[in-house]
Structures are given as C-alpha cells and as structure tokens.
Design a protein around this motif. Structure first.
Motif, mmCIF file in Angstrom:
data_model
loop_
_atom_site.group_PDB
_atom_site.id
_atom_site.type_symbol
_atom_site.label_atom_id
_atom_site.label_comp_id
_atom_site.label_asym_id
_atom_site.label_seq_id
_atom_site.Cartn_x
_atom_site.Cartn_y
_atom_site.Cartn_z
ATOM 1 N N TRP A 77 -4.531 -4.044 4.744
ATOM 2 C CA TRP A 77 -5.536 -3.033 5.060
ATOM 3 C C TRP A 77 -5.812 -2.973 6.562
ATOM 4 C CZ3 TRP A 77 -6.565 0.892 2.263
ATOM 5 C CH2 TRP A 77 -7.617 1.731 2.605
ATOM 6 N N LEU A 128 -10.869 2.061 -4.029
ATOM 7 C CA LEU A 128 -10.477 2.717 -2.778
ATOM 8 C C LEU A 128 -10.699 4.227 -2.859
ATOM 9 C CD1 LEU A 128 -7.169 0.809 -1.884
ATOM 10 C CD2 LEU A 128 -9.449 0.448 -0.936
ATOM 11 N N LEU A 153 0.849 -1.183 0.000
ATOM 12 C CA LEU A 153 0.000 0.000 0.000
ATOM 13 C C LEU A 153 0.888 1.238 0.000
ATOM 14 C CD1 LEU A 153 -2.704 -0.875 2.717
ATOM 15 C CD2 LEU A 153 -2.683 -1.472 0.280
ATOM 16 N N TYR A 178 -3.106 -0.926 7.981
ATOM 17 C CA TYR A 178 -3.350 0.486 7.670
ATOM 18 C C TYR A 178 -4.398 1.062 8.619
ATOM 19 C CZ TYR A 178 -4.791 4.600 4.980
ATOM 20 O OH TYR A 178 -5.109 5.871 4.591
ATOM 21 N N ARG A 179 -5.488 0.345 8.808
ATOM 22 C CA ARG A 179 -6.562 0.802 9.694
ATOM 23 C C ARG A 179 -6.080 0.847 11.149
ATOM 24 N NH1 ARG A 179 -10.735 -2.416 10.408
ATOM 25 N NH2 ARG A 179 -12.220 -0.728 10.740
ATOM 26 N N ILE A 222 -12.656 -2.878 3.864
ATOM 27 C CA ILE A 222 -12.887 -3.146 2.455
ATOM 28 C C ILE A 222 -13.972 -4.211 2.321
ATOM 29 C CG2 ILE A 222 -11.841 -4.125 0.369
ATOM 30 C CD1 ILE A 222 -9.237 -2.807 1.138
ATOM 31 N N TRP A 250 -9.357 5.504 1.697
ATOM 32 C CA TRP A 250 -8.092 6.007 2.233
ATOM 33 C C TRP A 250 -8.338 6.973 3.392
ATOM 34 C CZ3 TRP A 250 -3.906 3.483 1.113
ATOM 35 C CH2 TRP A 250 -3.724 2.883 -0.143
#
Length: 296
Positions: free
Chosen positions: A282, A225, A193, A285-286, A237, A231
């Motif tokens: 993801w 996305l 990412l 990232y979260r 997702i 983002w």
C-alpha cells in the motif's frame, strides 16, 4: 531406470504418452534430491533439457508466457517489472547455482506446499499451460493444486508454460525460514494489488496441505478498500483494517507441526507477514500516486 531424451516438444509428448509414469526432469533441483535420498525411484526419467523453447518467455500486452524451464535467475534479471512478486520469490530460492537451474515448471510439477513460487503465482493470477498428444489446455492456478504434492495434470500431460498476468500494481512476497539461504520455507505469503479491478489477491505457502489463497481476507480487504474510498484517495489503511486482514489470513491456514516449525507458529507468522506485506504494497501504491483514474 531408463533415461528418455527427446529432441523436440513433439517427441517429449510422444514419450510421455508411451510412458505415463515417466518423471520429467529439467533443472532437476527437486527430482535429483528425491532420487539421491532414495525417496523416489522412477522407472523412466524424461529429460527436457534439449527443448530450447521451454527456456524462453514472451511478454504480451496483458500477460507473460513463461516457459516451464525459464530459470529463477532470468526472472530476477529480466522480468522484475512485469512479475515483481515472482521476482521477489525467486530471490529466496536456495542458492545462485540452483536459481540458475531451477524453474517455475518444476515447482508446479512437484506441487510441494512449500514451493517458493506458489504464493506469488496465486497472488498474481496465473494459468498453467499443459499439453499432451491429445491437445493443450490452460489450468487456472486456483484449480491446479489438488493435494499434498499432487496437481491437476493428467498422466500423459507435461507443463509447457505458465501464463501470468502482468502487474498492474505493487506486489510483495515474504518468507520465513530457519536460516537466510538454502532453506525450505517454514511459511510464505504473497500479496498483489490489482488497482485496475480494485482487487487484492493473496497466496500462502507451507501452511496448509496445498498452496492456498486467503479468500476471506481478500474479500474483507476488497470491501474495506472500496467502501472507504481508499483506491481513489490513497489514504493510509487503518490499523483496524490491517489487523482484521492479518487475522483472516492466519485463519486461512491449516498447518502441521514438523521439524521446521509448529502449526501455531505458522499461523502467527502468516498473520504477521500478511499485515507487513499489506503495509509495503500500500505504501508503494500511495508513493506512486496511483489513483483509479491513473491506473485505468
């Protein structure tokens, strides 16, 4: 077979210019296997082990310059933060002994579609620093692989280093093998990412004549996305997006049947790995609370 042993990089370039068919050897983890099984009998071997700079790396503001002979064990120990995808790929390479000897430069020189480093290099975005007595050039990783075990190097060129963009977001790597260690990949998948540019890059190994990116899958996911505001929000997702991404990644494969697996299995496994690595990255990232503003 003659053995050339230059003491400096300049001597190595001169030797390669004089003997373009000379096969470079540093870790020797690929070359010696081919020689021992009599699959290859080069006229010259060009030993690069006396050239210390090839085992050094430099962390810059935007990228890492990785010497061609930096061993996988050093990447795992020292560059896990800057190059997380490549560090994960390094963990899957053979045994501790081979990880202490082998390096990314050898993987690139051999250019096997099953090379463990390739998916991570494609996903991260890398450039290969090649040099000859004629000069130096940077080859984008997407243009480096030209065929089965063929690359874009000219006969008189040597790989000096690899320039890899530092991670600005989560990266993951997954590999399928017939056992847990000392195994050539049945197939492999890398995902990175890049929140700063709101993009996703992929890399697929051992499922096509060369390492490849799943570009249609990337384009679909990038659009999904962006259009869904993922983002900024960091929301989960949806299964439909993940399923379509996996299907497109599977469609990017052009595999063969061989002793390690069938073409059908490789396509299926790449789709599974694509979906799973997307979920893992993801969630990272979260979990890190990364927003577009925070990543900028």
């Amino acid at each position: 077979m003659d053995f050339l042993r230059p003491a400096s990089w300049e001597e190595a370039l001169a030797a390669k210019a004089e003997h373009p068919t000379a096969v470079p050897i540093a870790g020797g983890t690929d070359v010696m296997v081919e020689i021992n099984f009599d699959h290859r009998r080069p006229e010259y071997l060009l030993d690069l082990n006396r050239i210390g700079e090839l085992s050094e790396w430099e962390v810059g503001q935007e990228s890492v310059r990785l010497g061609a002979s930096v061993p996988y064990s050093a990447i795992m120990e020292h560059l896990r933060t800057e190059l997380p995808g490549l560090a994960l790929a390094s963990h899957t390479v053979a045994s501790p002994q081979i990880r202490n000897r082998g390096g990314v430069g050898g993987n690139l020189g051999t250019a096997s579609p099953a090379g463990d480093a390739h998916p991570a290099l494609l996903a991260a975005g890398a450039e290969v620093e090649a040099e000859s007595v004629r000069g130096r050039r940077l080859i984008p990783i997407d243009a480096f692989y030209t065929g089965v075990k063929r690359n874009a190097l000219e006969p008189d060129e040597l790989i000096r280093a690899v320039h890899i963009r530092k991670a600005d977001g989560p990266q993951q790597y997954s590999k399928v093998g017939t056992r847990n260690a000392m195994v050539i990949a049945v197939c492999a998948f890398g995902l990175a990412l890049h929140p700063e540019t709101r993009t996703v890059r992929t890399g697929i190994g051992s499922a096509a004549p060369t390492p490849v990116r799943a570009k249609e899958a990337e384009a679909f996911l990038n659009a999904a996305l962006e259009e869904g505001g993922f983002w900024e929000s960091g929301k989960i997702i949806t299964p439909a997006i993940a399923k379509q991404f996996a299907a497109l990644a599977s469609g990017a494969c052009n595999p063969i049947d061989d002793v390690r697996g069938t073409a059908k299995y490789r396509r299926h496994a790449v789709g599974i790995m694509a979906r799973r690595t997307l979920g893992w990255t993801w969630e990272q990232y979260r979990g890190a609370g990364r927003t577009l503003e925070g990543a900028a």
